[in-house]
Design an enzyme around this catalytic site. Sequence first.
Site, PDB file in Angstrom:
ATOM      1  N   ASP A  13       0.865  -1.171   0.000  1.00 55.76           N
ATOM      2  CA  ASP A  13       0.000   0.000   0.000  1.00 55.76           C
ATOM      3  C   ASP A  13       0.909   1.229   0.000  1.00 55.76           C
ATOM      4  O   ASP A  13       2.087   1.148   0.388  1.00 55.76           O
ATOM      5  CB  ASP A  13      -0.878  -0.035   1.250  1.00 55.76           C
ATOM      6  CG  ASP A  13      -1.637   1.256   1.462  1.00 55.76           C
ATOM      7  OD1 ASP A  13      -2.334   1.683   0.532  1.00 55.76           O
ATOM      8  OD2 ASP A  13      -1.511   1.833   2.557  1.00 55.76           O
ATOM      9  N   ALA A  14       0.376   2.368  -0.403  1.00 58.35           N
ATOM     10  CA  ALA A  14       1.198   3.580  -0.480  1.00 58.35           C
ATOM     11  C   ALA A  14       1.037   4.489   0.729  1.00 58.35           C
ATOM     12  O   ALA A  14       1.992   4.709   1.500  1.00 58.35           O
ATOM     13  CB  ALA A  14       0.873   4.347  -1.765  1.00 58.35           C
ATOM     14  N   ARG A  44      -7.693  13.116   6.815  1.00 54.87           N
ATOM     15  CA  ARG A  44      -7.480  11.720   6.454  1.00 54.87           C
ATOM     16  C   ARG A  44      -8.763  10.902   6.604  1.00 54.87           C
ATOM     17  O   ARG A  44      -9.091  10.086   5.729  1.00 54.87           O
ATOM     18  CB  ARG A  44      -6.372  11.127   7.325  1.00 54.87           C
ATOM     19  CG  ARG A  44      -6.118   9.639   7.120  1.00 54.87           C
ATOM     20  CD  ARG A  44      -5.681   9.312   5.709  1.00 54.87           C
ATOM     21  NE  ARG A  44      -5.208   7.926   5.607  1.00 54.87           N
ATOM     22  CZ  ARG A  44      -4.989   7.292   4.461  1.00 54.87           C
ATOM     23  NH1 ARG A  44      -5.191   7.916   3.311  1.00 54.87           N
ATOM     24  NH2 ARG A  44      -4.562   6.052   4.444  1.00 54.87           N
ATOM     25  N   SER A 120      -2.358   0.993  -4.798  1.00 54.37           N
ATOM     26  CA  SER A 120      -2.862   2.112  -4.003  1.00 54.37           C
ATOM     27  C   SER A 120      -4.149   2.681  -4.579  1.00 54.37           C
ATOM     28  O   SER A 120      -4.410   2.598  -5.786  1.00 54.37           O
ATOM     29  CB  SER A 120      -1.796   3.213  -3.958  1.00 54.37           C
ATOM     30  OG  SER A 120      -2.293   4.390  -3.371  1.00 54.37           O
ATOM     31  N   ASN A 121      -4.931   3.296  -3.705  1.00 54.43           N
ATOM     32  CA  ASN A 121      -6.081   4.076  -4.153  1.00 54.43           C
ATOM     33  C   ASN A 121      -5.651   5.360  -4.855  1.00 54.43           C
ATOM     34  O   ASN A 121      -6.453   5.992  -5.543  1.00 54.43           O
ATOM     35  CB  ASN A 121      -6.983   4.429  -2.964  1.00 54.43           C
ATOM     36  CG  ASN A 121      -7.857   3.267  -2.537  1.00 54.43           C
ATOM     37  OD1 ASN A 121      -8.080   2.328  -3.290  1.00 54.43           O
ATOM     38  ND2 ASN A 121      -8.351   3.320  -1.310  1.00 54.43           N
TER      39      ASN A 121
END
Length: 238
Positions: A13-14, A44, A120-121
């Site tokens: 994941d990023a 966030r 990643s998103n």
Amino acid sequence: MTEEQRPIGCVFDAYGTLFNVAAATQRCRDALGPSADAFAALWRSKQLEYSWLRSLRGDYIDFWRVTGQSLDFALASFGIDDPALRSRLMELYFVLATYPEVSGVVQTLRAAGLKTAILSNGSPNMLTAAVQSGGLIGLFDAIISADAAGIFKPSPKVYDLAVERLRAPAERLWFVSSNYWDVSGAAAFGFRVVWVNRAGARRDPLPGVPEHEIASLEALPALIEDAGGAREPANPVD
């Protein structure tokens, strides 16, 4: 462990895992003052909330726009009307700092013959900028954005992108994330999952649990070595 069970790749994941999502607000403490940490947390949380809601509703927009919309909510919630500050925060989010151990860990995994990837998103331009600014160019066989699936993690459609790009079954790929919702989704999909629990957070009672929990990425190479990770260089990925 048979050869068919040996891990051959590591998918990261990023945001929160490789890149510090609080870095932008940390660099704007001069403007945000004592509310900086609360502001960062709200930004966030709304960023994640909006991505999940849009996935459920089927009205996908890319993660850069989601990031801007969630920032607008946070600014309004704190009574901040400052276009220059908004621009500064968005620019800083585009080039978030990496955690200090990231480059060395990824290089170690690649030297052991493992494929490496980011899933990643984040939108493609965000991920490209972050990798470049973080000095990580050339360290990943694939940089994969949820944009290609038109939906955000934890949709299985996004995790399947890594299987397709790395040309490897899920059970032979390790997935690494600091976000427990992502950890749960990846484990339910079928990856072998490592949770980077930097904050010492509690696990959510969700199906899909990590195989390992570590406090820093520094512990990752030893875990994979103990699991019999690839020793010969992995086949390159287009």
